[in-house]
Design a protein around this motif. Sequence first.
Motif, PDB file in Angstrom:
ATOM      1  N   UNK A 105       1.739  20.526  -1.605  1.00  0.00           N
ATOM      2  CA  UNK A 105       0.358  20.243  -2.026  1.00  0.00           C
ATOM      3  C   UNK A 105       0.346  19.474  -3.340  1.00  0.00           C
ATOM      4  N   UNK A 106       1.191  19.841  -4.260  1.00  0.00           N
ATOM      5  CA  UNK A 106       1.253  19.131  -5.544  1.00  0.00           C
ATOM      6  C   UNK A 106       1.693  17.676  -5.348  1.00  0.00           C
ATOM      7  N   UNK A 107       2.621  17.481  -4.437  1.00  0.00           N
ATOM      8  CA  UNK A 107       3.093  16.123  -4.150  1.00  0.00           C
ATOM      9  C   UNK A 107       1.950  15.256  -3.604  1.00  0.00           C
ATOM     10  N   UNK A 108       1.142  15.815  -2.725  1.00  0.00           N
ATOM     11  CA  UNK A 108      -0.010  15.096  -2.172  1.00  0.00           C
ATOM     12  C   UNK A 108      -1.013  14.767  -3.274  1.00  0.00           C
ATOM     13  N   UNK A 109      -1.328  15.758  -4.082  1.00  0.00           N
ATOM     14  CA  UNK A 109      -2.301  15.540  -5.159  1.00  0.00           C
ATOM     15  C   UNK A 109      -1.801  14.510  -6.161  1.00  0.00           C
ATOM     16  N   UNK A 110      -0.534  14.551  -6.466  1.00  0.00           N
ATOM     17  CA  UNK A 110       0.040  13.561  -7.386  1.00  0.00           C
ATOM     18  C   UNK A 110      -0.061  12.162  -6.786  1.00  0.00           C
ATOM     19  N   UNK A 111       0.208  12.058  -5.499  1.00  0.00           N
ATOM     20  CA  UNK A 111       0.089  10.766  -4.810  1.00  0.00           C
ATOM     21  C   UNK A 111      -1.343  10.229  -4.911  1.00  0.00           C
ATOM     22  N   UNK A 112      -2.306  11.134  -4.862  1.00  0.00           N
ATOM     23  CA  UNK A 112      -3.724  10.760  -4.978  1.00  0.00           C
ATOM     24  C   UNK A 112      -4.165  10.617  -6.437  1.00  0.00           C
ATOM     25  N   UNK A 163       0.864  -1.181   0.000  1.00  0.00           N
ATOM     26  CA  UNK A 163       0.000   0.000   0.000  1.00  0.00           C
ATOM     27  C   UNK A 163       0.900   1.230   0.000  1.00  0.00           C
ATOM     28  N   UNK A 164       0.708   2.117  -0.967  1.00  0.00           N
ATOM     29  CA  UNK A 164       1.566   3.311  -0.981  1.00  0.00           C
ATOM     30  C   UNK A 164       1.261   4.229   0.205  1.00  0.00           C
ATOM     31  N   UNK A 165       2.305   4.750   0.775  1.00  0.00           N
ATOM     32  CA  UNK A 165       2.190   5.645   1.922  1.00  0.00           C
ATOM     33  C   UNK A 165       2.902   6.946   1.570  1.00  0.00           C
ATOM     34  N   UNK A 166       2.303   8.047   1.941  1.00  0.00           N
ATOM     35  CA  UNK A 166       2.907   9.350   1.711  1.00  0.00           C
ATOM     36  C   UNK A 166       3.047  10.046   3.057  1.00  0.00           C
TER      37      UNK A 166
END
Length: 125
Positions: free
Chosen positions: A69-76, A45-48
């Motif tokens: 914020x961009x990193x979080x959105x990319x992860x999602x 499971x990917x974790x950020x």
Amino acid sequence: CDQSTLNKLRLNLDITYMLRFLKDATKNAQSVRSMLKLISSQYQIPVLYVDYELLSHDSSKNATTLSEWRRILSHLRMNPEDVNFLKLDRLQKDIQKSYQEIIENFDQVQHALESSNFAHFLRLS
């Protein structure tokens, strides 16, 4: 929030309690991180990991905040360009005062933090 109430806000922090709280919070965060790492590796499971301080920076033009914020959105798997809340110029802290103006015993707090592992919290105001 009632802005006039916020403007009058003054805190007197219990140094012993503050340091104990910070130590416990750090220990708990490390436990959660270890648990997430274990679950992530066992179940693929990917974790950020997100740094709250980077998200809460007061500057709407802060490249680090936008990058986080961009990193979080990319992860999602969301396109950051499609999300309106990245226009951070609309966001503003409720309390616009420095720590020195809010914390009555700031000198004591500063001394306690400077001689601990939590000195970085002094630079977040």
